[in-house]
Design a protein around this motif. Structure first.
Motif, PDB file in Angstrom:
ATOM      1  N   ALA A  20      -6.312  -9.851   8.450  1.00 38.35           N
ATOM      2  CA  ALA A  20      -5.214 -10.092   7.514  1.00 38.35           C
ATOM      3  C   ALA A  20      -4.767  -8.769   6.921  1.00 38.35           C
ATOM      4  O   ALA A  20      -5.603  -7.924   6.552  1.00 38.35           O
ATOM      5  N   PHE A  21      -3.455  -8.585   6.821  1.00 41.99           N
ATOM      6  CA  PHE A  21      -2.869  -7.362   6.271  1.00 41.99           C
ATOM      7  C   PHE A  21      -2.146  -7.673   4.966  1.00 41.99           C
ATOM      8  O   PHE A  21      -1.396  -8.655   4.880  1.00 41.99           O
ATOM      9  N   VAL A  22      -2.348  -6.806   3.971  1.00 43.46           N
ATOM     10  CA  VAL A  22      -1.725  -6.964   2.663  1.00 43.46           C
ATOM     11  C   VAL A  22      -0.984  -5.677   2.324  1.00 43.46           C
ATOM     12  O   VAL A  22      -1.552  -4.583   2.351  1.00 43.46           O
ATOM     13  N   HIS A  23       0.288  -5.804   2.004  1.00 42.87           N
ATOM     14  CA  HIS A  23       1.180  -4.674   1.779  1.00 42.87           C
ATOM     15  C   HIS A  23       1.007  -4.078   0.385  1.00 42.87           C
ATOM     16  O   HIS A  23       0.331  -4.639  -0.483  1.00 42.87           O
ATOM     17  N   GLY A  24       1.683  -2.966   0.160  1.00 45.97           N
ATOM     18  CA  GLY A  24       1.702  -2.320  -1.138  1.00 45.97           C
ATOM     19  C   GLY A  24       2.908  -2.713  -1.963  1.00 45.97           C
ATOM     20  O   GLY A  24       3.689  -3.608  -1.592  1.00 45.97           O
ATOM     21  N   LEU A  25       3.086  -2.051  -3.090  1.00 43.71           N
ATOM     22  CA  LEU A  25       4.197  -2.308  -3.993  1.00 43.71           C
ATOM     23  C   LEU A  25       5.528  -2.148  -3.257  1.00 43.71           C
ATOM     24  O   LEU A  25       5.711  -1.189  -2.502  1.00 43.71           O
ATOM     25  N   VAL A  90      -7.153  -5.842   5.523  1.00 43.11           N
ATOM     26  CA  VAL A  90      -6.567  -4.507   5.472  1.00 43.11           C
ATOM     27  C   VAL A  90      -5.543  -4.489   4.346  1.00 43.11           C
ATOM     28  O   VAL A  90      -4.612  -5.303   4.329  1.00 43.11           O
ATOM     29  N   GLY A  91      -5.689  -3.558   3.390  1.00 46.04           N
ATOM     30  CA  GLY A  91      -4.755  -3.497   2.273  1.00 46.04           C
ATOM     31  C   GLY A  91      -4.312  -2.081   1.985  1.00 46.04           C
ATOM     32  O   GLY A  91      -5.130  -1.165   1.938  1.00 46.04           O
ATOM     33  N   HIS A  92      -3.006  -1.913   1.794  1.00 45.08           N
ATOM     34  CA  HIS A  92      -2.443  -0.599   1.477  1.00 45.08           C
ATOM     35  C   HIS A  92      -2.028  -0.541   0.021  1.00 45.08           C
ATOM     36  O   HIS A  92      -1.373  -1.462  -0.489  1.00 45.08           O
ATOM     37  N   SER A  93      -2.393   0.542  -0.677  1.00 47.84           N
ATOM     38  CA  SER A  93      -1.934   0.830  -2.027  1.00 47.84           C
ATOM     39  C   SER A  93      -2.224  -0.345  -2.950  1.00 47.84           C
ATOM     40  O   SER A  93      -3.374  -0.730  -3.129  1.00 47.84           O
ATOM     41  N   MET A  94      -1.218  -0.955  -3.569  1.00 49.18           N
ATOM     42  CA  MET A  94      -1.442  -2.123  -4.408  1.00 49.18           C
ATOM     43  C   MET A  94      -2.228  -3.191  -3.663  1.00 49.18           C
ATOM     44  O   MET A  94      -3.163  -3.806  -4.219  1.00 49.18           O
ATOM     45  N   GLY A  95      -1.873  -3.424  -2.401  1.00 55.61           N
ATOM     46  CA  GLY A  95      -2.603  -4.393  -1.592  1.00 55.61           C
ATOM     47  C   GLY A  95      -4.039  -3.982  -1.350  1.00 55.61           C
ATOM     48  O   GLY A  95      -4.917  -4.830  -1.177  1.00 55.61           O
ATOM     49  N   GLY A  96      -4.292  -2.666  -1.328  1.00 49.94           N
ATOM     50  CA  GLY A  96      -5.663  -2.192  -1.200  1.00 49.94           C
ATOM     51  C   GLY A  96      -6.489  -2.518  -2.438  1.00 49.94           C
ATOM     52  O   GLY A  96      -7.664  -2.894  -2.341  1.00 49.94           O
ATOM     53  N   LYS A  97      -5.878  -2.396  -3.608  1.00 50.42           N
ATOM     54  CA  LYS A  97      -6.585  -2.759  -4.837  1.00 50.42           C
ATOM     55  C   LYS A  97      -6.857  -4.260  -4.892  1.00 50.42           C
ATOM     56  O   LYS A  97      -7.939  -4.690  -5.300  1.00 50.42           O
ATOM     57  N   VAL A  98      -5.867  -5.066  -4.481  1.00 48.18           N
ATOM     58  CA  VAL A  98      -6.083  -6.506  -4.408  1.00 48.18           C
ATOM     59  C   VAL A  98      -7.241  -6.810  -3.457  1.00 48.18           C
ATOM     60  O   VAL A  98      -8.126  -7.623  -3.757  1.00 48.18           O
ATOM     61  N   ALA A 112     -15.197  -7.467   7.138  1.00 46.04           N
ATOM     62  CA  ALA A 112     -15.085  -6.033   6.879  1.00 46.04           C
ATOM     63  C   ALA A 112     -13.816  -5.805   6.063  1.00 46.04           C
ATOM     64  O   ALA A 112     -12.992  -6.707   5.876  1.00 46.04           O
ATOM     65  N   LEU A 113     -13.654  -4.563   5.606  1.00 44.85           N
ATOM     66  CA  LEU A 113     -12.538  -4.203   4.740  1.00 44.85           C
ATOM     67  C   LEU A 113     -11.967  -2.864   5.180  1.00 44.85           C
ATOM     68  O   LEU A 113     -12.712  -1.940   5.511  1.00 44.85           O
ATOM     69  N   VAL A 114     -10.632  -2.765   5.174  1.00 39.21           N
ATOM     70  CA  VAL A 114      -9.945  -1.501   5.418  1.00 39.21           C
ATOM     71  C   VAL A 114      -9.057  -1.228   4.205  1.00 39.21           C
ATOM     72  O   VAL A 114      -8.180  -2.035   3.887  1.00 39.21           O
ATOM     73  N   VAL A 115      -9.298  -0.114   3.531  1.00 47.16           N
ATOM     74  CA  VAL A 115      -8.538   0.269   2.339  1.00 47.16           C
ATOM     75  C   VAL A 115      -7.683   1.474   2.699  1.00 47.16           C
ATOM     76  O   VAL A 115      -8.203   2.497   3.162  1.00 47.16           O
ATOM     77  N   VAL A 116      -6.368   1.364   2.484  1.00 45.22           N
ATOM     78  CA  VAL A 116      -5.432   2.379   2.954  1.00 45.22           C
ATOM     79  C   VAL A 116      -4.809   3.124   1.776  1.00 45.22           C
ATOM     80  O   VAL A 116      -4.034   2.560   0.998  1.00 45.22           O
ATOM     81  N   ASP A 117      -5.171   4.377   1.642  1.00 46.31           N
ATOM     82  CA  ASP A 117      -4.611   5.350   0.715  1.00 46.31           C
ATOM     83  C   ASP A 117      -4.549   4.855  -0.730  1.00 46.31           C
ATOM     84  O   ASP A 117      -3.509   4.932  -1.388  1.00 46.31           O
ATOM     85  N   ILE A 118      -5.676   4.380  -1.199  1.00 45.33           N
ATOM     86  CA  ILE A 118      -5.817   3.978  -2.605  1.00 45.33           C
ATOM     87  C   ILE A 118      -7.318   3.987  -2.913  1.00 45.33           C
ATOM     88  O   ILE A 118      -8.152   3.953  -2.007  1.00 45.33           O
TER      89      ILE A 118
END
Length: 281
Positions: A20-25, A90-98, A112-118
């Protein structure tokens, strides 16, 4: 969660482990479509079911009366629980914090977890994170102001909107990203798929990271991807990240900034693909 509160999703791929992918702001699930198609391809990405999620106040998901990381994590957890299987998130930025909040509160849902630039840190609402005079100040408040300043009733074309944003958003890539959320309203007008008034009011909430439950640690594998040119992940962020996610591995992508998955898509996708092969093997 009732049907009218459910997060909007789109799934690419018919079989294989779930990602699952979660976007940023300012983003939406469709931002990940190119990566998702590659990971879903049995010949290229070893075959996955990839779910692209729209967070609240973005894309096709419902609007809420506040912005809160724990609320978003709980909504996302309810979605993932419905899959009935562990998920790589997988979450980027705001989505990474979520995503980090979810991992610390509902670790049983994740493979597993992938945190992108946050990182699990507090970020400045304006200004930068370093003493470097060349560091770009946080631009998000200016982005919201510029988007809200566009007269949608008098807007003729998307190109006009692009021109109106150019002073506040000089990057062609970032303007194109923002404008993905500008859509036709019926046959004549336009509207934002972003709850801009709420995001403007609660932008300060997004800079923080709520304290996890006492003693919370995610013991699963974590890939931490950062753009080498970004200041969203600094050396000073590593101790807290390693405390909460002891199996974390940091990968810095050369010649990429905060939108690392857009600026270096091949490198990013290959890093995720290799990580999935490791955690699923």
């Amino acid at each position: 969660m009732t049907a009218d509160q459910a997060l909007a999703t789109r799934t690419i791929g018919d079989a294989g482990p779930r990602v699952a992918f979660v976007h940023g702001l300012f983003g939406q699930g469709r931002n990940w479509t190119t990566v998702a198609r590659r990971l879903a391809d049995p010949a290229d990405g070893s075959g996955h079911r990839v779910t692209l999620v729209d967070l609240p106040n973005h894309g096709h998901s419902p609007w809420t009366d506040r912005v809160d990381y724990v609320d978003m994590a709980e909504q996302l957890a309810e979605l993932l629980a419905g899959f009935g299987e562990p998920v790589t998130l997988v979450g980027h930025s705001m989505g990474g914090k979520v995503s980090m909040q979810l991992a610390l509160r509902h670790p049983e849902l994740l493979r597993a977890l992938v945190v992108v630039d946050i990182s699990p840190s507090v970020y400045p609402e304006t200004g930068g994170r370093t003493d470097d005079p060349d560091e770009e100040a946080s631009p998000f408040a200016a982005f919201i102001t510029a988007m809200r300043a566009i007269d949608l009733t008098g807007l003729a074309t998307r190109e006009d909107a692009d021109a109106a944003l150019r002073a506040a958003v000089p990057s062609d890539m970032v303007r194109a990203f923002l404008l993905q959320s500008l859509v036709r309203d019926g046959t004549t007008g336009w509207r934002w798929r972003l709850n801009l008034p709420l995001l403007a009011r609660d932008l300060g909430e997004l800079r923080g990271f709520p304290e996890p439950p006492p003693g919370a640690v995610f013991e699963g594998p974590v890939l931490w991807i950062s753009g080498a040119d970004s200041t969203y992940v600094l050396d000073e962020d590593r101790p807290r990240m390693e405390e909460l996610f002891p199996r974390v591995r940091l990968v810095r992508v050369k010649n990429a900034g905060h939108w690392v998955h857009s600026e270096a898509p091949e490198v990013f996708t290959e890093a995720v693909r290799r990580f999935l092969a490791q955690v699923e093997g």
